[in-house]
Write a protein that holds these residues in place. Structure first.
Motif, PDB file in Angstrom:
ATOM      1  N   LEU A   6       0.345  -0.838   0.012  1.00 57.96           N
ATOM      2  CA  LEU A   6      -0.542  -0.036   0.643  1.00 57.96           C
ATOM      3  C   LEU A   6       1.224   1.277  -0.039  1.00 57.96           C
ATOM      4  CD1 LEU A   6      -3.174  -0.945   2.804  1.00 57.96           C
ATOM      5  CD2 LEU A   6      -3.175  -0.281   0.009  1.00 57.96           C
ATOM      6  N   ASP A   7       2.024   1.397   0.239  1.00 62.03           N
ATOM      7  CA  ASP A   7       2.790   2.615   1.122  1.00 62.03           C
ATOM      8  C   ASP A   7       3.832   2.747  -0.746  1.00 62.03           C
ATOM      9  OD1 ASP A   7       4.772   0.396   0.711  1.00 62.03           O
ATOM     10  OD2 ASP A   7       5.491   1.561   2.059  1.00 62.03           O
ATOM     11  N   GLN A  17      -8.937  -1.641  -5.197  1.00 66.85           N
ATOM     12  CA  GLN A  17      -8.090  -3.161  -4.420  1.00 66.85           C
ATOM     13  C   GLN A  17      -9.335  -4.551  -5.619  1.00 66.85           C
ATOM     14  OE1 GLN A  17      -8.974  -3.811  -0.729  1.00 66.85           O
ATOM     15  NE2 GLN A  17      -8.344  -5.605  -1.832  1.00 66.85           N
ATOM     16  N   LEU A  18      -8.241  -4.812  -5.227  1.00 69.44           N
ATOM     17  CA  LEU A  18      -9.112  -6.501  -5.645  1.00 69.44           C
ATOM     18  C   LEU A  18      -8.960  -7.360  -4.765  1.00 69.44           C
ATOM     19  CD1 LEU A  18      -8.617  -6.731  -9.791  1.00 69.44           C
ATOM     20  CD2 LEU A  18     -10.128  -5.362  -7.616  1.00 69.44           C
ATOM     21  N   SER A  19      -9.791  -8.472  -4.080  1.00 70.00           N
ATOM     22  CA  SER A  19     -10.398  -8.919  -3.316  1.00 70.00           C
ATOM     23  C   SER A  19     -10.545 -10.447  -3.485  1.00 70.00           C
ATOM     24  CB  SER A  19      -9.742  -8.352  -1.325  1.00 70.00           C
ATOM     25  OG  SER A  19      -8.839  -7.812  -1.251  1.00 70.00           O
ATOM     26  N   ALA A  20     -10.242 -11.380  -3.546  1.00 72.14           N
ATOM     27  CA  ALA A  20     -10.304 -12.538  -4.327  1.00 72.14           C
ATOM     28  C   ALA A  20     -10.653 -13.708  -3.499  1.00 72.14           C
ATOM     29  CB  ALA A  20      -9.931 -13.505  -5.625  1.00 72.14           C
ATOM     30  N   ALA A  21     -11.968 -14.302  -3.383  1.00 77.62           N
ATOM     31  CA  ALA A  21     -12.170 -15.639  -2.109  1.00 77.62           C
ATOM     32  C   ALA A  21     -12.759 -16.653  -2.678  1.00 77.62           C
ATOM     33  CB  ALA A  21     -12.669 -15.752  -0.805  1.00 77.62           C
ATOM     34  N   ARG A  22     -12.093 -17.252  -3.130  1.00 77.50           N
ATOM     35  CA  ARG A  22     -11.754 -18.760  -3.868  1.00 77.50           C
ATOM     36  C   ARG A  22     -12.417 -20.541  -3.277  1.00 77.50           C
ATOM     37  NH1 ARG A  22      -6.365 -18.702  -8.114  1.00 77.50           N
ATOM     38  NH2 ARG A  22      -6.735 -17.237  -8.989  1.00 77.50           N
ATOM     39  N   LEU A  23     -13.175 -21.139  -3.513  1.00 80.90           N
ATOM     40  CA  LEU A  23     -13.721 -22.215  -3.597  1.00 80.90           C
ATOM     41  C   LEU A  23     -12.506 -22.684  -2.987  1.00 80.90           C
ATOM     42  CD1 LEU A  23     -17.166 -22.591  -5.671  1.00 80.90           C
ATOM     43  CD2 LEU A  23     -16.668 -21.635  -3.417  1.00 80.90           C
ATOM     44  N   ALA A  24     -13.166 -23.812  -2.315  1.00 75.87           N
ATOM     45  CA  ALA A  24     -11.549 -24.766  -1.554  1.00 75.87           C
ATOM     46  C   ALA A  24     -12.826 -25.698  -0.882  1.00 75.87           C
ATOM     47  CB  ALA A  24     -10.480 -23.962  -1.016  1.00 75.87           C
ATOM     48  N   ASN A  53      -4.557 -13.025  -1.392  1.00 78.89           N
ATOM     49  CA  ASN A  53      -3.597 -12.184  -1.486  1.00 78.89           C
ATOM     50  C   ASN A  53      -4.218 -10.431  -1.849  1.00 78.89           C
ATOM     51  OD1 ASN A  53      -2.188 -13.416   0.354  1.00 78.89           O
ATOM     52  ND2 ASN A  53      -0.502 -13.406  -1.290  1.00 78.89           N
ATOM     53  N   PRO A  54      -4.992  -9.347  -1.820  1.00 79.05           N
ATOM     54  CA  PRO A  54      -5.513  -8.141  -2.044  1.00 79.05           C
ATOM     55  C   PRO A  54      -4.467  -7.419  -2.769  1.00 79.05           C
ATOM     56  CG  PRO A  54      -4.681  -7.889   0.225  1.00 79.05           C
ATOM     57  CD  PRO A  54      -4.171  -9.579  -0.412  1.00 79.05           C
ATOM     58  N   VAL A  55      -4.868  -6.734  -4.551  1.00 81.91           N
ATOM     59  CA  VAL A  55      -4.406  -6.416  -4.921  1.00 81.91           C
ATOM     60  C   VAL A  55      -4.191  -5.324  -5.266  1.00 81.91           C
ATOM     61  CG1 VAL A  55      -2.571  -6.043  -6.470  1.00 81.91           C
ATOM     62  CG2 VAL A  55      -3.047  -8.332  -6.032  1.00 81.91           C
TER      63      VAL A  55
END
Length: 427
Positions: free
Chosen positions: A376-377, A397-404, A417-419
């Motif tokens: 972020l810095d 900011q993209l944050s994805a959560a995938r099925l597991a 990881n967020p990007v």
């Protein structure tokens, strides 16, 4: 109501072959004949017909419109197939009703003289427009025909293709007694003077036909097989710049990569959309890693330069490009120094590098700059730098959560990881 009199557009063969049988009857009744001086001299224009020798097109368009309104039969003479980057487009844009009688186009004649199939080739023109789009098409695709123009011919196109693995066939004086087809490297093309008009055919190495065309000069046969996924130098699906059949934003397991150092598919989908790849554009993929972003831009028709300092990663990029049957030029070196002599990009993706790399990129003033940041810095300095260089900046900011899967058949969400994705667009 009387039928509208159409303007008849007739193509003439460059070699002076007998014109289409339809020409004689329309010429016999023509009250207005329009064409270049060489075309008017090549056919029996009726003595009582008015003629216009083409130079500026506006006076001819005005006279043709007057002839249509008055019901006077008019004929326009043109080279080859006038519907292929020819005068038909301008006549239609002027609202003229047309009947078109084509001859063999210069592109068809060039491929025929070279003994090559061309049903999957891309055909572009460098006439009357910025030749960079034609150069980028040749950089991106395995088989391209270019209609050239003075100042935008084989020498200029060859200079733009230095560094790309391409074989060029230059067809001069097509259909005449002095016809010549020469097979040359980009470097050789850039160093020579070529007769106008000529047609350039750009073929990706290895030369897909197995040998040079009969009668060509300076050409050596090759036994190399065509690239995987191509047939005779063309994409197997016969679409030179169509959306890839397998899609894009592909799963990470479709690429070789090391220690998960790859732009995740959810992020890659947005990045590729922001880069706007298409035929005629050049994309830089700086800090390319696995090459996934650049490869997907290439799948969508763009020319791609991948810049990577790690030789091992460079080998991975080459392997991934081959696996997806696209052409990506690899530049091994550390940015920003490695960027100094590269051709001007239309858009740049920064997957790595610091402020010095971004500074070097914006100094080249591409239309769009896209970068991904995990820290972020680094966001505020990057936004400030882009704005100071005249770019409008947007970001998310993209944050994805995938099925597991969980034991026992349950399912959970596993966070990636967020990007932060930043896009700068030049005003």
């Amino acid at each position: 109501m009387a039928p509208v009199t159409a303007v008849t557009v007739v193509g003439l063969d460059a070699a002076g072959a007998p014109p289409h049988p339809a020409l004689a009857p329309v010429l016999a009744t023509a009250g207005l004949v329009v064409g270049a001086a060489r075309h008017l001299a090549a056919v029996p224009v009726p003595a009582d017909a008015d003629t216009i020798t083409l130079g500026p097109l506006a006076p001819a368009l005005r006279r043709l419109a007057e002839a249509v309104d008055a019901g006077v039969p008019a004929v326009v003479l043109a080279s080859g197939d006038p519907g292929l980057f020819g005068i038909v487009r301008r006549l239609r844009a002027a609202g003229l009703p047309l009947r078109v009688v084509p001859a063999v186009s210069s592109v068809a004649a060039a491929f025929a003289s070279a003994g090559l199939p061309w049903d999957g080739a891309a055909v572009v023109t460098a006439h009357g427009r910025d030749p960079r789009a034609a150069v980028n098409a040749c950089r991106a695709l395995p088989l391209v025909a270019v209609l050239t123009a003075p100042g935008a011919g084989a020498a200029e196109l060859g200079a733009g293709l230095v560094g790309w693995s391409r074989r060029l066939l230059v067809a001069e004086h097509l259909g005449t007694a002095t016809e010549r087809i020469r097979a040359v490297t980009p470097e050789q093309a850039a160093a020579e003077t070529w007769a106008d008009p000529h047609v350039l055919l750009s073929l990706a190495d290895p030369v897909p036909v197995g040998s040079a065309p009969a009668g060509s000069e300076d050409a050596a046969p090759t036994d190399a097989a065509p690239d995987r996924g191509t047939a005779g130098g063309m994409r197997a699906d016969n679409q030179p710049a169509a959306a890839p059949a397998g899609g894009w934003a592909l799963p990470e397991n479709r690429y070789a990569h090391r220690d998960s150092m790859i732009t995740k598919s959810e992020v890659r989908a947005l990045v590729v959309a922001r880069l706007r790849p298409r035929l005629g554009r050049l994309i830089w993929d700086v800090g390319a890693g696995s090459g996934s972003v650049g490869i997907e831009c290439a799948l969508l028709g763009a020319a791609v330069l991948a810049v990577e300092q790690d030789p091992e990663a460079g080998a991975t990029i080459r392997a991934n490009a081959a696996a997806h049957a696209v052409h990506v030029r690899l530049v091994t070196g550390r940015a920003p120094a490695a960027l100094a002599d590269l051709p001007e990009p239309d858009a740049v993706f920064l997957g790595g590098g610091g402020v010095d790399v971004l500074t070097a990129v914006v100094a080249r003033q591409p239309e769009r700059v896209v970068l991904t940041l995990a820290a972020l810095d680094r966001v505020a300095p990057a936004v400030g730098l882009l704005r100071a260089a005249g770019y409008t900046v947007e970001g998310s900011q993209l944050s994805a959560a995938r099925l597991a899967d969980l034991p026992g058949g349950s399912i959970r969400l596993a966070a990636t990881n967020p990007v932060v994705v930043l896009t700068g667009e030049r005003q």
